[in-house]
Design an enzyme around this catalytic site. Structure first.
Site, short mmCIF file in Angstrom:
data_model
loop_
_atom_site.label_atom_id
_atom_site.label_comp_id
_atom_site.label_asym_id
_atom_site.label_seq_id
_atom_site.Cartn_x
_atom_site.Cartn_y
_atom_site.Cartn_z
N GLY A 1 0.80 -1.23 0.00
CA GLY A 1 0.00 0.00 0.00
C GLY A 1 0.83 1.27 0.00
O GLY A 1 0.31 2.37 0.20
N ASN A 2 2.11 1.13 -0.24
CA ASN A 2 2.99 2.31 -0.24
C ASN A 2 2.94 3.07 -1.56
O ASN A 2 3.35 4.22 -1.63
CB ASN A 2 4.44 1.91 0.08
CG ASN A 2 4.98 0.85 -0.86
OD1 ASN A 2 4.26 -0.08 -1.22
ND2 ASN A 2 6.21 0.99 -1.28
N ARG A 3 2.45 2.41 -2.63
CA ARG A 3 2.39 3.11 -3.92
C ARG A 3 1.36 2.45 -4.84
O ARG A 3 0.82 1.39 -4.51
CB ARG A 3 3.77 3.16 -4.58
CG ARG A 3 4.37 1.81 -4.91
CD ARG A 3 5.83 1.97 -5.35
NE ARG A 3 6.51 0.69 -5.48
CZ ARG A 3 6.71 0.08 -6.64
NH1 ARG A 3 6.29 0.63 -7.77
NH2 ARG A 3 7.36 -1.08 -6.69
N ILE B 1 -1.70 1.14 -7.00
CA ILE B 1 -3.09 0.79 -6.70
C ILE B 1 -3.28 0.61 -5.19
O ILE B 1 -4.28 1.05 -4.62
CB ILE B 1 -3.47 -0.52 -7.45
CG1 ILE B 1 -3.45 -0.29 -8.97
CG2 ILE B 1 -4.83 -1.03 -7.00
CD1 ILE B 1 -3.61 -1.55 -9.81
N ASP C 1 8.06 -8.11 3.57
CA ASP C 1 8.15 -8.76 2.26
C ASP C 1 7.24 -9.98 2.35
O ASP C 1 7.44 -10.85 3.20
CB ASP C 1 9.60 -9.17 2.00
CG ASP C 1 9.79 -9.69 0.59
OD1 ASP C 1 8.89 -10.41 0.09
OD2 ASP C 1 10.83 -9.38 -0.02
N VAL C 2 6.25 -10.05 1.47
CA VAL C 2 5.25 -11.12 1.61
C VAL C 2 5.79 -12.49 1.21
O VAL C 2 5.10 -13.50 1.37
CB VAL C 2 3.95 -10.82 0.82
CG1 VAL C 2 3.25 -9.58 1.37
CG2 VAL C 2 4.20 -10.70 -0.68
N ASN D 1 -2.70 -7.05 -2.09
CA ASN D 1 -2.45 -6.26 -3.31
C ASN D 1 -1.03 -6.40 -3.84
O ASN D 1 -0.80 -6.23 -5.03
CB ASN D 1 -2.78 -4.79 -3.00
CG ASN D 1 -2.17 -3.84 -4.01
OD1 ASN D 1 -2.71 -3.63 -5.09
ND2 ASN D 1 -1.01 -3.25 -3.68
N TYR E 1 2.70 -14.67 -14.34
CA TYR E 1 1.81 -13.66 -13.75
C TYR E 1 0.35 -14.09 -13.86
O TYR E 1 -0.42 -14.05 -12.89
CB TYR E 1 2.05 -12.33 -14.46
CG TYR E 1 1.24 -11.17 -13.94
CD1 TYR E 1 1.59 -10.53 -12.76
CD2 TYR E 1 0.15 -10.69 -14.66
CE1 TYR E 1 0.86 -9.44 -12.29
CE2 TYR E 1 -0.59 -9.60 -14.21
CZ TYR E 1 -0.23 -8.98 -13.03
OH TYR E 1 -0.95 -7.91 -12.58
N SER F 1 -0.50 -16.83 -11.49
CA SER F 1 -0.60 -16.35 -10.11
C SER F 1 -1.93 -15.63 -9.88
O SER F 1 -2.56 -15.78 -8.84
CB SER F 1 0.58 -15.42 -9.75
OG SER F 1 0.45 -14.16 -10.37
P1 NDP Z 1 3.32 -1.28 -8.51
O1 NDP Z 1 4.44 -1.95 -9.23
O2 NDP Z 1 3.10 0.17 -8.67
O3 NDP Z 1 3.36 -1.65 -6.96
C1 NDP Z 1 3.55 -2.97 -6.53
C2 NDP Z 1 3.43 -3.02 -5.04
O4 NDP Z 1 3.62 -4.37 -4.59
C3 NDP Z 1 4.48 -2.16 -4.35
O5 NDP Z 1 3.93 -1.61 -3.20
C4 NDP Z 1 5.53 -3.20 -3.99
O6 NDP Z 1 6.34 -2.83 -2.90
C5 NDP Z 1 4.65 -4.36 -3.62
N1 NDP Z 1 5.37 -5.63 -3.63
C6 NDP Z 1 5.91 -6.28 -4.68
N2 NDP Z 1 6.51 -7.41 -4.28
C7 NDP Z 1 6.35 -7.47 -2.93
C8 NDP Z 1 6.75 -8.39 -1.94
N3 NDP Z 1 7.45 -9.49 -2.23
N4 NDP Z 1 6.42 -8.13 -0.65
C9 NDP Z 1 5.72 -7.03 -0.33
N5 NDP Z 1 5.33 -6.12 -1.22
C10 NDP Z 1 5.64 -6.33 -2.51
O7 NDP Z 1 2.05 -2.10 -9.00
P2 NDP Z 1 0.51 -1.70 -9.10
O8 NDP Z 1 0.13 -0.74 -8.07
O9 NDP Z 1 0.23 -1.42 -10.53
O10 NDP Z 1 -0.13 -3.13 -8.80
C11 NDP Z 1 -0.70 -3.48 -7.56
C12 NDP Z 1 -1.42 -4.81 -7.75
O11 NDP Z 1 -2.39 -4.68 -8.78
C13 NDP Z 1 -0.48 -5.93 -8.17
O12 NDP Z 1 -0.86 -7.13 -7.55
C14 NDP Z 1 -0.73 -6.02 -9.67
O13 NDP Z 1 -0.46 -7.31 -10.16
C15 NDP Z 1 -2.20 -5.68 -9.75
N6 NDP Z 1 -2.63 -5.20 -11.05
C16 NDP Z 1 -2.06 -4.09 -11.64
C17 NDP Z 1 -2.50 -3.67 -12.86
C18 NDP Z 1 -1.94 -2.48 -13.55
O14 NDP Z 1 -2.29 -2.25 -14.71
N7 NDP Z 1 -1.11 -1.67 -12.93
C19 NDP Z 1 -3.57 -4.39 -13.58
C20 NDP Z 1 -4.09 -5.53 -12.87
C21 NDP Z 1 -3.64 -5.90 -11.65
P3 NDP Z 1 7.70 -1.97 -3.11
O15 NDP Z 1 7.31 -0.54 -3.22
O16 NDP Z 1 8.48 -2.28 -1.89
O17 NDP Z 1 8.34 -2.49 -4.37
#
Ligand code: NDP
Length: 241
Positions: free
Chosen positions: A17-19, A21, A55-56, A82, A147, A150
């Protein structure tokens, strides 16, 4: 949360939730008065949100993060799984490590947080779980075998949880966004972008807030009888799936 009380003030946890969606989702819950925690992997928490490092892919870190959130906000009543990554390449070039790494973060990660969250949800006999999947999980996508697998897995997970925990007033639903303007889609080539937009009836990407609105709805008392559902937020891209 007893499902009949929308006075807000619930303990909500949004992974990643730091960035992107996740941040839009966290802000939407905060705006309606909930106590919102987010996970990050070192960036810290955005202003106004309570952040825990997690880290999940690491169950010890997941457990520690929940313990920290519980101390601050009480047991998690609404979980939004998310956090997710992509690592795209065609099947012929995808090695096993690339496949399992994406599955571990996106699907097993969702399992880890669900398992930890449901411990207290079961005690409370109430809870809301929302998985952020993708239109790609149902439609498939070249270059995204890992992907898409998953994201499809989340549907089976949510539906099985619905069957296991439905009688305890715990719902588990899936939101399947189409293309959303975030860092994740920023990396797409111009050609791929044009191709995508040509196939989206709405003719545009979603804003993260539009995904957040579906999530807060599924977590609201109005959605108390919705479980095991897949709610697309994709501008019509996945119609029929
Ligand atoms: P971003 O790449 O902007 O953000 C991904 C987020 O997931 C970041 O907060 C990241 O943390 C976190 N994350 C990734 N790996 C881990 C981990 N191992 N442990 C904890 N946190 C982790 O992606 P979006 O906001 O675009 O996507 C959010 C979700 O929505 C994802 O699941 C994505 O698959 C899904 N989605 C996105 C779409 C799109 O078009 N953007 C479309 C459909 C689904 P950190 O900041 O530390 O890297």
């Amino acid at each position: 949360m007893d499902g009949s009380n929308n006075s807000g003030g619930r303990s909500v946890l949004v992974t990643g939730g730091n960035r992107g969606i996740g941040l839009a989702i966290a802000r939407a819950f905060a705006a309606q008065g909930d106590r919102v925690a987010i996970t990050h992997r070192g960036s810290g928490a955005p202003e106004g949100l309570f952040g825990v490092k997690c880290d999940v892919t690491d169950s010890t870190a997941v457990d520690a993060a929940f313990t920290e959130v519980e101390a601050e906000h009480g047991p998690v009543e609404v979980l939004v799984a998310n956090a997710g990554i992509t690592d795209d390449t065609l099947l012929m070039r995808m090695d096993e490590e690339q496949f399992t790494r994406v599955l571990d973060a996106n699907l097993t990660g969702a399992f880890r947080v669900t398992k930890r969250a449901t411990r207290n949800m079961l005690r409370a006999r109430a809870g809301r779980i929302v998985y952020i999947s993708s239109v790609v999980g149902l439609m498939g996508s070249p270059g995204q075998v890992n992907y898409a697998a998953s994201k499809a897995g989340m549907v089976g997970m949510a539906r099985s949880i619905s069957r296991e925990l439905g009688s305890r007033n715990i719902t588990a639903n899936v939101v399947a966004p189409g293309f959303v303007a975030t860092d994740m889609t920023e990396t797409l080539t111009e050609d791929r972008r044009k191709q995508i937009l040509a196939s989206v009836p709405a003719g545009r990407y979603a804003q993260p807030e539009e995904v957040a609105a579906a999530v807060t709805f599924l977590a609201s008392p109005a959605a108390g009888y919705i479980t095991g559902a897949v709610l697309p937020v994709d501008g019509g891209l996945g119609m029929g799936h």
